[in-house]
Write a protein that holds these residues in place. Structure first.
Motif, mmCIF file in Angstrom:
data_model
loop_
_atom_site.group_PDB
_atom_site.id
_atom_site.type_symbol
_atom_site.label_atom_id
_atom_site.label_comp_id
_atom_site.label_asym_id
_atom_site.label_seq_id
_atom_site.Cartn_x
_atom_site.Cartn_y
_atom_site.Cartn_z
ATOM 1 N N HIS A 2 0.835 -1.202 0.000
ATOM 2 C CA HIS A 2 0.000 0.000 0.000
ATOM 3 C C HIS A 2 0.867 1.249 0.000
ATOM 4 O O HIS A 2 0.556 2.235 -0.679
ATOM 5 C CB HIS A 2 -0.916 -0.003 1.220
ATOM 6 N N THR A 3 1.990 1.217 0.765
ATOM 7 C CA THR A 3 2.900 2.368 0.835
ATOM 8 C C THR A 3 3.531 2.640 -0.514
ATOM 9 O O THR A 3 3.633 3.799 -0.953
ATOM 10 C CB THR A 3 4.001 2.121 1.883
ATOM 11 N N ARG A 6 1.052 4.232 -2.793
ATOM 12 C CA ARG A 6 0.839 5.646 -2.460
ATOM 13 C C ARG A 6 1.985 6.504 -2.988
ATOM 14 O O ARG A 6 1.761 7.609 -3.518
ATOM 15 C CB ARG A 6 0.716 5.815 -0.941
ATOM 16 N N THR A 9 1.592 6.809 -6.720
ATOM 17 C CA THR A 9 0.450 7.690 -7.002
ATOM 18 C C THR A 9 0.845 9.154 -6.882
ATOM 19 O O THR A 9 0.497 9.979 -7.726
ATOM 20 C CB THR A 9 -0.719 7.383 -6.048
ATOM 21 N N ASP A 10 1.586 9.491 -5.810
ATOM 22 C CA ASP A 10 2.011 10.878 -5.613
ATOM 23 C C ASP A 10 2.960 11.330 -6.724
ATOM 24 O O ASP A 10 2.897 12.481 -7.186
ATOM 25 C CB ASP A 10 2.690 11.033 -4.246
#
Length: 301
Positions: A2-3, A6, A9-10
């Motif tokens: 998940h990290t 993220r 995504t950023d």
């Protein structure tokens, strides 16, 4: 896992903002707004530039990832656009028009609860529409007079500094892009060409680019606080104004060819490319669909 997702995504958010910021039309702020991370972006920028040490530390990771993606995306766009703009100005402008046109209904749908029943605020839309043509009429650089960024001077440095403050304010505001304002001020193509030249190790442009960069930092610090205040206290009026700026930016895009170092005629129905306009609209619409799907998935988990 998940990290990692993220982080990626950023980075991609930064790339998407850079693509928007590098071309006249919608701003990187519009992309952030449509993709749902605008207020986090503005809040983080404000905390990092004007906040406490704790706030800076908390804001840095997100801004760093966003910044890395932005620099990577902007660098690629500059290398491409600095060449294509002089050859395919009408085709590229057609894409920009599509991006801008589709942004208007998307913003309205996203903000309808703040706009419904507040139709007197259309005066702000009218003001936004009028601003762009007025700036182009008053600007002495419009029409291809050109700015030589290799000729460093205090006067040019001050002009670039002030222009950067104005442009970066638009860059972070959902609506007209900073690139459109630079186009209006006759600086867009000189700056794109200058950045491309530096990337090819021609450092004659560096002093004036530094002046512009310092103006961007100052503009971001000022505009982040002002925009946060306007969205908190006057959200409806601000949205109506942004819509006006978006519509008004179409005027600057149509006249974009007149700002080339060797001016060309403004876009006409004969040089407008409908297919590429639709492509530009489809790109932004696809981003909006992806955002909605991501929000729906987040609600289900």
């Amino acid at each position: 896992m998940h990290t990692i997702t993220r982080h990626i995504t950023d980075l991609l958010r930064g790339v998407a903002m850079a693509v928007a910021d590098s071309v006249p039309g919608v701003s990187g702020g519009t992309i952030a707004f449509l993709l749902g991370f605008y207020e986090k972006f503005i809040g983080s920028a404000s905390d990092f530039l004007l906040g406490t040490n704790e706030q800076r530390k908390a804001a840095f990771p997100f801004l760093f990832k966003l910044g890395v993606g932005w620099v990577a995306g902007f660098s690629v766009c500059v290398l491409i656009l600095s060449t294509l703009f002089h050859t395919y100005i009408y085709e590229i402008s057609s894409v920009f028009i599509g991006l801008t046109l589709i942004a208007v209904p998307i913003v309205i749908m996203e903000e309808k609860k703040y706009m419904k029943g507040k139709y007197l605020n259309l005066i702000y839309t009218a003001i936004g529409i009028a601003v762009v043509p007025l700036l182009m009429i008053l600007n002495p650089a419009t029409g291809g007079s050109g700015v030589d960024l290799t000729q460093a001077s205090i006067g040019l440095a001050m002009y670039l500094f002030i222009a950067a403050i104005i442009a970066v304010s638009a860059l972070v505001l959902p609506g007209i892009s900073g690139s459109t304002l630079l186009l209006i001020m006759g600086l867009y193509i000189p700056l794109i060409s200058a950045v491309s030249a530096v990337m090819h190790l021609n450092f004659a442009y560096v002093p004036m680019l530094i002046a512009f960069g310092l103006g961007m930092i100052a503009g971001l610090a000022i505009s982040a606080k002002v925009i946060m205040y306007c969205f908190a206290r006057y959200r409806s009026q601000t949205i109506y104004l942004c819509l006006g700026l978006l519509v008004g930016s179409l005027y600057a895009i149509v006249l974009g060819a007149t700002t080339l170092s060797e001016p060309m005629p403004a876009m006409s129905w004969q040089t407008f490319n409908v297919g590429l306009c639709i492509l530009g609209a489809a790109i932004l619409a696809a981003l909006q669909i992806l955002k909605k799907r991501a929000e729906k998935k987040a609600e289900q988990t």
